[in-house]
Design an enzyme around this catalytic site. Sequence first.
Site, PDB file in Angstrom:
ATOM      1  N   HIS A  44       1.405  -6.107  -4.642  1.00 33.71           N
ATOM      2  CA  HIS A  44       2.799  -5.649  -4.680  1.00 33.71           C
ATOM      3  C   HIS A  44       3.755  -6.849  -4.687  1.00 33.71           C
ATOM      4  CE1 HIS A  44       1.206  -1.964  -2.285  1.00 33.71           C
ATOM      5  NE2 HIS A  44       1.574  -1.479  -3.457  1.00 33.71           N
ATOM      6  N   LYS A  67       0.501  11.948   1.428  1.00 30.72           N
ATOM      7  CA  LYS A  67      -0.521  10.895   1.425  1.00 30.72           C
ATOM      8  C   LYS A  67      -0.983  10.516   2.829  1.00 30.72           C
ATOM      9  CE  LYS A  67      -0.486   8.207  -2.815  1.00 30.72           C
ATOM     10  NZ  LYS A  67      -0.355   6.842  -3.345  1.00 30.72           N
ATOM     11  N   ARG A  70      -2.654  -1.758 -12.949  1.00 31.73           N
ATOM     12  CA  ARG A  70      -3.866  -2.532 -12.668  1.00 31.73           C
ATOM     13  C   ARG A  70      -4.933  -2.292 -13.718  1.00 31.73           C
ATOM     14  NH1 ARG A  70      -3.774  -0.434  -6.700  1.00 31.73           N
ATOM     15  NH2 ARG A  70      -2.696   1.113  -7.926  1.00 31.73           N
ATOM     16  N   SER A  89      -3.618  -0.736  -1.479  1.00 31.88           N
ATOM     17  CA  SER A  89      -3.390  -0.529  -0.045  1.00 31.88           C
ATOM     18  C   SER A  89      -4.585   0.202   0.575  1.00 31.88           C
ATOM     19  CB  SER A  89      -2.130   0.301   0.185  1.00 31.88           C
ATOM     20  OG  SER A  89      -1.011  -0.321  -0.367  1.00 31.88           O
TER      21      SER A  89
HETATM   22  P1  ADP Z   1       2.217   4.835  -5.220  1.00 33.96           P
HETATM   23  O1  ADP Z   1       1.813   5.804  -4.157  1.00 33.96           O
HETATM   24  O2  ADP Z   1       3.582   5.118  -5.795  1.00 33.96           O
HETATM   25  O3  ADP Z   1       1.194   4.572  -6.287  1.00 33.96           O
HETATM   26  P2  ADP Z   1       1.573   2.174  -4.243  1.00 33.96           P
HETATM   27  O4  ADP Z   1       2.145   1.472  -3.060  1.00 33.96           O
HETATM   28  O5  ADP Z   1       0.120   2.460  -4.237  1.00 33.96           O
HETATM   29  O6  ADP Z   1       2.442   3.493  -4.392  1.00 33.96           O
HETATM   30  O7  ADP Z   1       1.917   1.371  -5.560  1.00 33.96           O
HETATM   31  C1  ADP Z   1       3.243   1.105  -5.956  1.00 33.96           C
HETATM   32  C2  ADP Z   1       3.229   0.430  -7.316  1.00 33.96           C
HETATM   33  O8  ADP Z   1       2.620  -0.853  -7.213  1.00 33.96           O
HETATM   34  C3  ADP Z   1       2.423   1.186  -8.389  1.00 33.96           C
HETATM   35  O9  ADP Z   1       3.085   1.029  -9.629  1.00 33.96           O
HETATM   36  C4  ADP Z   1       1.099   0.454  -8.401  1.00 33.96           C
HETATM   37  O10 ADP Z   1       0.456   0.563  -9.653  1.00 33.96           O
HETATM   38  C5  ADP Z   1       1.556  -0.974  -8.129  1.00 33.96           C
HETATM   39  N1  ADP Z   1       0.490  -1.783  -7.541  1.00 33.96           N
HETATM   40  C6  ADP Z   1      -0.239  -1.523  -6.432  1.00 33.96           C
HETATM   41  N2  ADP Z   1      -1.155  -2.491  -6.216  1.00 33.96           N
HETATM   42  C7  ADP Z   1      -1.012  -3.387  -7.229  1.00 33.96           C
HETATM   43  C8  ADP Z   1      -1.690  -4.591  -7.606  1.00 33.96           C
HETATM   44  N3  ADP Z   1      -2.723  -5.047  -6.906  1.00 33.96           N
HETATM   45  N4  ADP Z   1      -1.279  -5.235  -8.723  1.00 33.96           N
HETATM   46  C9  ADP Z   1      -0.248  -4.732  -9.447  1.00 33.96           C
HETATM   47  N5  ADP Z   1       0.414  -3.598  -9.172  1.00 33.96           N
HETATM   48  C10 ADP Z   1       0.044  -2.929  -8.073  1.00 33.96           C
END
Ligand code: ADP
Length: 160
Positions: free
Chosen positions: A16, A40, A89, A127
Amino acid sequence: MVGMYPGSFDPITYGHLDIIKRASKIVDKLFVCVLENNKKKPLFYTDIRVKMIKECIKEYDNVEVVSYSGLSVELANKLNANVIIRGLRATTDFEYELQMSQTNKKLDSNIETIFLTTDIKYSYLSSSTVKEIASFGGDIKEFVPPVIENEVKSIINLKR
Ligand code: ADP
């Protein structure tokens, strides 16, 4: 250009943070928007997630953290944001992200979604992985900043 980067950030990871760093160079102002998503069953309360992100983004003058519930496009309008930033990703992210961006476009055609592809270093990182490794007592140093590592360890110990 004002951007919003919505997500659960439960907790924020280096993946992130890489997206935040890169997006902050593209837009004039970036809002990191923490979704209060009870479906979630998050590990951290929304306020704590906001506080943890604030700790990690101190170096960026044009980045702010807010929390929200409801529609991302509504928040985008409130914040005067014209772009939504999301990270991609793997192909597994693609279908969901495509559907979300098309839905958002339908809800408000003035808001564009910009996708930043993950740095290869973080392509496996999520996460959920961090939470799972920590719950089994594994080392999460490589995945999250020290301040987040401490928070994750304490909450997992509390829940034991
Ligand atoms: P959500 O529940 O909206 O998917 P996340 O916190 O899991 O929330 O992810 C928020 C954003 O960050 C999403 O667009 C996700 O694809 C991106 N993201 C999460 N981890 C990574 C990573 N390792 N590299 C790039 N983007 C990421």
